[in-house]
Design an enzyme around this catalytic site. Structure first.
Site, PDB file in Angstrom:
ATOM      1  N   SER A  46      54.914  44.240  41.050  1.00 20.13           N
ATOM      2  CA  SER A  46      56.321  44.385  40.644  1.00 20.13           C
ATOM      3  C   SER A  46      56.949  45.568  41.367  1.00 20.13           C
ATOM      4  O   SER A  46      58.166  45.740  41.322  1.00 20.13           O
ATOM      5  CB  SER A  46      56.436  44.561  39.124  1.00 20.13           C
ATOM      6  OG  SER A  46      55.595  45.599  38.664  1.00 20.13           O
ATOM      7  N   LYS A 113      43.660  43.180  40.018  1.00 20.46           N
ATOM      8  CA  LYS A 113      44.175  42.079  39.203  1.00 20.46           C
ATOM      9  C   LYS A 113      44.647  40.970  40.133  1.00 20.46           C
ATOM     10  O   LYS A 113      45.220  41.257  41.191  1.00 20.46           O
ATOM     11  CB  LYS A 113      45.339  42.545  38.303  1.00 20.46           C
ATOM     12  CG  LYS A 113      45.971  41.402  37.508  1.00 20.46           C
ATOM     13  CD  LYS A 113      46.881  41.900  36.404  1.00 20.46           C
ATOM     14  CE  LYS A 113      48.276  42.250  36.820  1.00 20.46           C
ATOM     15  NZ  LYS A 113      49.036  41.159  37.458  1.00 20.46           N
ATOM     16  N   GLU A 115      46.437  36.758  40.017  1.00 20.66           N
ATOM     17  CA  GLU A 115      47.131  35.771  39.182  1.00 20.66           C
ATOM     18  C   GLU A 115      46.500  34.391  39.350  1.00 20.66           C
ATOM     19  O   GLU A 115      46.286  33.945  40.477  1.00 20.66           O
ATOM     20  CB  GLU A 115      48.610  35.711  39.585  1.00 20.66           C
ATOM     21  CG  GLU A 115      49.348  37.020  39.352  1.00 20.66           C
ATOM     22  CD  GLU A 115      50.834  36.931  39.705  1.00 20.66           C
ATOM     23  OE1 GLU A 115      51.317  35.844  40.070  1.00 20.66           O
ATOM     24  OE2 GLU A 115      51.505  37.978  39.595  1.00 20.66           O
ATOM     25  N   GLU A 178      51.315  36.468  30.246  1.00 22.75           N
ATOM     26  CA  GLU A 178      52.736  36.771  30.468  1.00 22.75           C
ATOM     27  C   GLU A 178      53.619  35.592  30.069  1.00 22.75           C
ATOM     28  O   GLU A 178      53.378  34.452  30.497  1.00 22.75           O
ATOM     29  CB  GLU A 178      52.972  37.139  31.946  1.00 22.75           C
ATOM     30  CG  GLU A 178      54.436  37.470  32.237  1.00 22.75           C
ATOM     31  CD  GLU A 178      54.675  38.215  33.539  1.00 22.75           C
ATOM     32  OE1 GLU A 178      53.706  38.575  34.229  1.00 22.75           O
ATOM     33  OE2 GLU A 178      55.863  38.437  33.857  1.00 22.75           O
TER      34      GLU A 178
HETATM   35  O1  KIV Z   1      53.184  43.452  38.645  1.00 19.66           O
HETATM   36  C1  KIV Z   1      53.307  43.642  37.424  1.00 19.66           C
HETATM   37  O2  KIV Z   1      54.096  44.483  36.974  1.00 19.66           O
HETATM   38  C2  KIV Z   1      52.506  42.842  36.517  1.00 19.66           C
HETATM   39  C3  KIV Z   1      52.645  43.068  35.051  1.00 19.66           C
HETATM   40  C4  KIV Z   1      53.975  42.684  34.554  1.00 19.66           C
HETATM   41  C5  KIV Z   1      51.590  42.404  34.278  1.00 19.66           C
HETATM   42  O3  KIV Z   1      51.754  42.023  36.954  1.00 19.66           O
END
Ligand code: KIV
Length: 259
Positions: A46, A113, A115, A178
């Site tokens: 993000s 992380k 997705e 999410e």
């Molecule tokens: O990139 C991000 O901010 C995220 C969160 C909203 C979980 O993946």
């Protein structure tokens, strides 16, 4: 006693203590989160929309993530530092996923992380010594596939439930849920062995994640799933206006600020 968080320790919090997570993108935001007792700091992709001004997270590159992980690393000492694998850095092959994860770990991340339902990639990363956080439901990197920012999943037969179970079995130490209806998120939370971390996923998740700029009052627009806990934008604008005025009317700098 050290409060330093690690991935197995976060996994062990399920059923005992809620897991507090927030995004951060640089030294200052990382330091504020870390000093406030957050368990997990996520250098989220993000960063693309929140800091770099892109319309979505899709344009974010691995090099950009590495740059922001290095900066955030310098501000975080107690929380677990997790970094997002950006779009295009893991979808092509297991080898690509592991190579990209190595780059983020070398930059200072303690876990990554990704997705979606990528059990093979997750297993390979864990085998290589990299803890992995999963992310299902509305996965922003797939916004073009979804056709917009929409709540995902309805019933227990939704593929989201199978995906959450699949990446839990692959070894994720936590899974972000999410934009999932609260009852379904609750069912997923009961069905998996690792903590679920909600964002727009109701009250029953094992923890929560929010975007730093949203909760600190730095985002121009707030969505239903978030809440302003600080008004940094207003405080900063007021301070900046006072600075402008002081320079204009010659009340700053004074002899006190001079050498
Ligand atoms: O990139 C991000 O901010 C995220 C969160 C909203 C979980 O993946």
């Amino acid at each position: 006693m050290s409060l330093k968080r690690n991935a197995p320790g976060i996994k062990a919090l399920k059923g005992k203590e809620r897991v507090v997570c927030v995004t951060a993108y640089d030294l200052t935001s990382g330091m504020i989160a870390d000093q406030s007792g957050v368990d997990v700091v996520l250098v989220g992709d993000s960063v693309g929309n929140v800091v770099l001004g892109y319309p979505t997270t899709v344009p974010v590159t691995l090099d950009e993530m590495v740059h922001h992980v290095k900066a955030t690393r310098r501000g975080v000492s107690q929380a677990l530092l997790v970094a997002d694998l950006p779009f295009g850095s893991y979808g092509a092959s297991v080898e690509q996923a592991v190579e990209s994860a190595f780059a983020l770990m070398k930059a200072g991340a303690e876990a990554v992380k990704l997705e979606g339902d990528y059990p093979e990639e997750i297993r390979a990363m864990i085998k290589a010594g990299i803890p992995v956080m999963g992310h299902v439901g509305f996965t922003p990197q797939s916004v073009n596939k979804f056709g917009g920012f929409r709540v995902q999943g309805r019933t227990e037969s939704d593929p989201i439930v199978a995906a959450a179970k699949s990446i839990d079995e692959a070894g994720c130490f936590a899974i972000v849920l999410e934009l999932i209806p609260a009852p379904l998120a609750s069912k997923i939370t009961q069905a998996v062995g690792c903590p679920t971390i909600g964002i727009g996923a109701g009250m029953d998740c094992d923890g929560e994640i929010q975007v730093f700029h949203d909760i600190m009052g730095l985002s121009p627009k707030l969505h239903k799933h978030t809440k302003k806990f600080g008004d940094a934008g207003r405080v900063m604008r007021r301070g900046m206006k006072q600075y402008v005025q002081a320079v204009k009317d010659r009340t700053f700098p004074t002899s006190e600020n001079s050498f």
